[in-house]
Design a protein around this motif. Sequence first.
Motif, PDB file in Angstrom:
ATOM      1  N   ARG A 155       0.834  -1.194   0.000  1.00 42.39           N
ATOM      2  CA  ARG A 155       0.000   0.000   0.000  1.00 42.39           C
ATOM      3  C   ARG A 155       0.874   1.251   0.000  1.00 42.39           C
ATOM      4  NH1 ARG A 155      -5.216  -1.556   3.827  1.00 42.39           N
ATOM      5  NH2 ARG A 155      -6.382  -2.451   2.076  1.00 42.39           N
ATOM      6  N   GLU A 165      -2.964   5.937  -2.400  1.00 44.33           N
ATOM      7  CA  GLU A 165      -4.212   5.328  -2.835  1.00 44.33           C
ATOM      8  C   GLU A 165      -3.993   4.144  -3.774  1.00 44.33           C
ATOM      9  OE1 GLU A 165      -6.560   8.383  -4.590  1.00 44.33           O
ATOM     10  OE2 GLU A 165      -6.496   9.686  -2.824  1.00 44.33           O
ATOM     11  N   THR A 166      -2.749   3.716  -3.895  1.00 46.64           N
ATOM     12  CA  THR A 166      -2.405   2.614  -4.800  1.00 46.64           C
ATOM     13  C   THR A 166      -2.092   1.361  -4.010  1.00 46.64           C
ATOM     14  OG1 THR A 166      -1.496   4.144  -6.435  1.00 46.64           O
ATOM     15  CG2 THR A 166      -0.836   1.835  -6.608  1.00 46.64           C
ATOM     16  N   ASP A 167      -2.721   0.252  -4.388  1.00 44.26           N
ATOM     17  CA  ASP A 167      -2.463  -1.050  -3.769  1.00 44.26           C
ATOM     18  C   ASP A 167      -1.979  -2.029  -4.832  1.00 44.26           C
ATOM     19  OD1 ASP A 167      -3.377  -0.010  -1.423  1.00 44.26           O
ATOM     20  OD2 ASP A 167      -5.391  -0.865  -1.588  1.00 44.26           O
ATOM     21  N   GLU A 202      -5.196  -2.095  -7.280  1.00 47.99           N
ATOM     22  CA  GLU A 202      -5.099  -1.533  -8.634  1.00 47.99           C
ATOM     23  C   GLU A 202      -4.188  -2.373  -9.521  1.00 47.99           C
ATOM     24  OE1 GLU A 202      -6.960   1.279  -6.254  1.00 47.99           O
ATOM     25  OE2 GLU A 202      -4.978   0.442  -5.897  1.00 47.99           O
ATOM     26  N   ARG A 217      -6.630  -2.174 -12.379  1.00 47.84           N
ATOM     27  CA  ARG A 217      -6.300  -1.571 -13.663  1.00 47.84           C
ATOM     28  C   ARG A 217      -5.368  -2.454 -14.469  1.00 47.84           C
ATOM     29  NH1 ARG A 217      -4.276   4.386 -13.423  1.00 47.84           N
ATOM     30  NH2 ARG A 217      -4.277   3.908 -15.662  1.00 47.84           N
ATOM     31  N   SER A 246       3.558   4.789  -9.569  1.00 37.71           N
ATOM     32  CA  SER A 246       2.452   5.472  -8.905  1.00 37.71           C
ATOM     33  C   SER A 246       2.994   6.590  -8.034  1.00 37.71           C
ATOM     34  CB  SER A 246       1.661   4.489  -8.036  1.00 37.71           C
ATOM     35  OG  SER A 246       0.745   5.182  -7.205  1.00 37.71           O
ATOM     36  N   ARG A 283      -1.467   8.507  -6.209  1.00 38.17           N
ATOM     37  CA  ARG A 283      -2.808   8.708  -6.773  1.00 38.17           C
ATOM     38  C   ARG A 283      -2.904   8.108  -8.165  1.00 38.17           C
ATOM     39  NH1 ARG A 283      -5.181  14.704  -5.337  1.00 38.17           N
ATOM     40  NH2 ARG A 283      -5.321  14.422  -3.061  1.00 38.17           N
ATOM     41  N   ASP A 284      -2.122   8.695  -9.073  1.00 39.41           N
ATOM     42  CA  ASP A 284      -2.146   8.216 -10.458  1.00 39.41           C
ATOM     43  C   ASP A 284      -1.230   7.002 -10.607  1.00 39.41           C
ATOM     44  OD1 ASP A 284      -3.850  10.268 -11.201  1.00 39.41           O
ATOM     45  OD2 ASP A 284      -2.183  11.638 -11.582  1.00 39.41           O
ATOM     46  N   LEU A 285      -1.645   6.092 -11.468  1.00 40.54           N
ATOM     47  CA  LEU A 285      -0.880   4.875 -11.763  1.00 40.54           C
ATOM     48  C   LEU A 285      -0.722   4.791 -13.264  1.00 40.54           C
ATOM     49  CD1 LEU A 285       0.297   2.111 -10.728  1.00 40.54           C
ATOM     50  CD2 LEU A 285      -1.972   1.159 -11.142  1.00 40.54           C
TER      51      LEU A 285
END
Length: 845
Positions: free
Chosen positions: A728, A731-733, A759, A791, A834, A837-839
Amino acid sequence: MPLSPPPPPLRFAARPAFVAAVAFGLGVVAAEAVPASRPLAWLGAVGACALFAGAYAWRSRQRLVTLRPLAIAAAALAAVFALGAGRMAAWSTLPPDHIAHAAARAVEAEDPDITLWGTVEAEPTRRASGVALIVRADSALRGTRAQRVRGLVQVTLSIPRANPWSGELPPTPVYPALHTGDRIAIAGALGVARGRRNPADFDYHRFLAQRGIHATLRASGAESVAFLAPSASVPTRFANALRQRIRRAMGAHVVSPEARGVLGALLLADRSGISDDTREAFVQAGLVHLLAVSGLHVLLVGFVLYGLLGPLLGRLGVGWRAREWSRSLFTFALLAAYVLVTGGAIPVVRAWVMASVVLAGRALEKPFDTLNTLGVAALVLLFIRPASLFEVGFQLSFAAVGALATLTPLATRLLRAHVPARVLARGGVTWATEMTLASGAATLGTAPVLLVHFGRVPLAGLLLNLAAIPLTATALGAGLLTALAAPLAPVADVFGALANTAALGLLWTSEIGARGLGLFSVERFVTDGLVMAAMAAGLAALALWLRPRARWRMALLALGLVVLAGWRGVARGEGRPALDAVFLDVGQGDATLLSFPSGAHVLIDAGPATPTWDSGARTVLPHLARYGIRRLDLVIATHPDADHTGGLPSVLQEVEVGRLVHNGVPREDGPWAETLRIADSLGIAQHVAAAGDTLAIGPQARIHVLAPGPQALASGDANEGSVSLLVRFGETDLLLTGDAETTSEAEMLATYGSLLRAEVVKVGHHGSRTSSTPRFVEAASAAPEAGGGTRWAVVSVAERNRYGLPDEEPLARWAARGAGVLSTADLGAVWLRSDGRDLYPVKWR
C-alpha cells in the motif's frame, strides 16, 4: 626540451575529411531514425545537392561578391549527409533470399530445424556456452526443400555445462577444429537473437544486426557439424597459418597459462583464455583497453619496426626516397597481416587506415593532420559498414583518438605555462608527464561513451598506465619475437620467458589496481539524449579552447542542454515521490523490484537459474547496477521453488541485503538451500513471514503479509505456501500472490474479503488455471465507490514455455473485470509507477 610545440587554434574548415566524416555519420543516424526510408530517395537528395551547387556556381560566375564558396560547401556537406543516409538505408535493406527471412519464418512456425552450408567468416572462439563462430551461409535445407540463401549467421556449437546444484556434468562433444574460410555443413535450430527484454539487458539482437548478422543457429553434438574443405583464399590461409604458428609458439615457450591468455588477447585478439575474474580486474583497474587490440598495439607492432628500419636501410646505403618507400611499404604490409590475424576489429582497421595515410604522407613528403586522418578512417569504415557507428568499439576508438589529438596539446600548453622548463626537461619526468596527459585526455574523451554504455568511468588507469603500457609493449614485442624465433628453441625460450614475465606483471598490475584503486571511478548511467549532447558540447568547448568565441558558444550550448534536460524532467514529474514496481522478464519465473520514495528497495524473488543462465546474475544484478541500487532493504522469497529462488544466491553475494523474508519451509538441496547457507554465512537477518504480519518500509508505504495462513501451510504444497503480499502506497495497492493456488486464495478470501482489492495484481502462478479463481478475481478487482477496480493484471511468464502458460481462463477473468493484462512474454519487463494517486506504465525502451 619542451614536450611539444604549442598547438594552433583548432579550425575544422582546414580538416575537410573530418567534417565530411561528421556529415556522413549524421546521415547514418538519420537513416537509422527513419528505418522505412529508401536508398534511392537519399541518393536523389545527393543529386539535388549537386544540381543546386552547380546551378548556383553557374549563376554567380560573373559576380564580384558572391557566397559561392559557402553555398558549394553547404551543398557538398548536404550531399555527404544524404550519401551517408543512403548507404545506411541500402545496408539495412535485406534481399528476399536473405537468411533473416528464413529465421523469422522458423520462429513464427516453431519449426527451427535446418541444415546450412557456408564458410566460416571469423576465427571461432570458445565460450562457456559453447564454441561461437560466424558462418556466411549460401545454401539451406529445410525438410526436403533446398534453397539458395545468403547472409551471416551467428552459430553456437553447444557445450553442456554442469548442473549448478547437483554438479552433474553431461558428456562433452568433440567438434572439428575450424578456422576462418573453412567450408562446412551444419545442422541445428535456426532462430533470431534475443532482443532487449529488460531495462538493463544487453540488446544482443541489435548487437548482431549492427554487424550484419540477422540469424542465429544452435547446434548440439559433434555429428551436427561437418568440415567440407579448407579456405581457397591465399590471404586467409596465410592468416590461419600465422595464427596457428603464434599459438604453438606461445604454448611451447610461455610457461604460465595465465600469461598465455594475456598474450592471446594482445597478439590475436583472442580473449577466450582470460577468465571472467581477470577481465573484471582489468575493468576495475581501468586497463581493459589494453586487452582489446587497438591503435596502441598497431603503433607498437608497426611504427617501432618503421623506426628501426630507417637507420638499418641507411647503413645499407639505401637512398632517402627509396628508404622511405621501402619501410613504408614493409610496415603497411606487416600491419595488413596483423589486421588479418587479429580478425579486423574496428579499432585495428581504424588504426591501420590512419597508419596507411601517415605512411603515404611521409613517403610522398606530404604533411598530415591527425583529425583529418581520423576522418579518412571514419569514412572508410562507415562506408563499408555504416552501422558500426553505433558500436561501442567504434565510439570508444574514435573518441579516444579525437581527444588525444585535441586535448593533449592543450593540456601540454597549460602544463608548460605553470611548470618550469628545467623540470620538464628531465627524461623520466617528460615521459611520465606525456603518458599521464595522454591517459587523462583519452579518459575525458571516452567518458561520455563509457557512461552511456557501462555507467562507469574508471580513473585508476591514469596512474596504472604508467606501468601497464610499458608492460604491454614488452609482452607484445617479446611475444612476437617468440613466434619469429620458434625454429630456434633456445632463443624462443628467452623471448618466451620475457613475454611470460611481462604478461604476469600486467596481470599483477591489474589485480593490485583493482583492489587498491578500483573504487576511484565515476559511476552513473547516462540515458538522457540531451545530457549526452551536453557532454559532447562540453568536450567540443574544451577542444576549441584557443578560439574564445567558438569555445563560449559550445559552453553555452552545453549549459542550455543541461538546463533543458532539467526542465524536461520537472515537466515529466520525475522529481515527485513515486513507487516503482518493475516486473522483470526472467523467463519462466518471477522477479519483482519495488522502489519506494524513501529510497528503500524490495526484491521479491529473483527468477530461475539453469546450467547456462542465472537470472540473478544476468537480469536482476544488471538492473540494480544500472539504477544505482546498492542495497536491498528486503529480499522476499515467496516459496522455495527454483523458478523463484534460482537467482537469489547471486544477488545475496553481490548486494547488501537488510533482511531476508521467507515462509520458513526448508529445502535440503537446490537454490533455496544455497540461499539459506549464503544468508547464514553473511549474517543476513531472516524473518519467517506469516499471514497478518506487516513489513514497515518507510513512512509512506506498508507491506502487509496476507499468506501463507495455517491451511495453506498444512496442505504441504510448495505453491500454496507462497508468501502473498499487499503493498500500500497512498491510494495505490499492489497484490502480489507468488504461486498461491486455490487453497491459499480461499483462505485469503475468508480472512480479508474486500480488503484484497488492488489496482495492480500479479497474476498467480504465471497465469495457471490453478490460480485466479472466479471469487478471488472478483474480490481483488472490486470497484469501490470512490475509485476503480484492478487496472493492471501482470503475468510473469516465458515465451513458448513447456507448460503452455498462461491459460486462457484466468486471463479472461481479469480482462472481464476491466483489467489490462500485461504479460512479460509479450512485452518484456513491465514497469508501473504510482505517485500515490495516479498509476501509469513507464516506457523503458
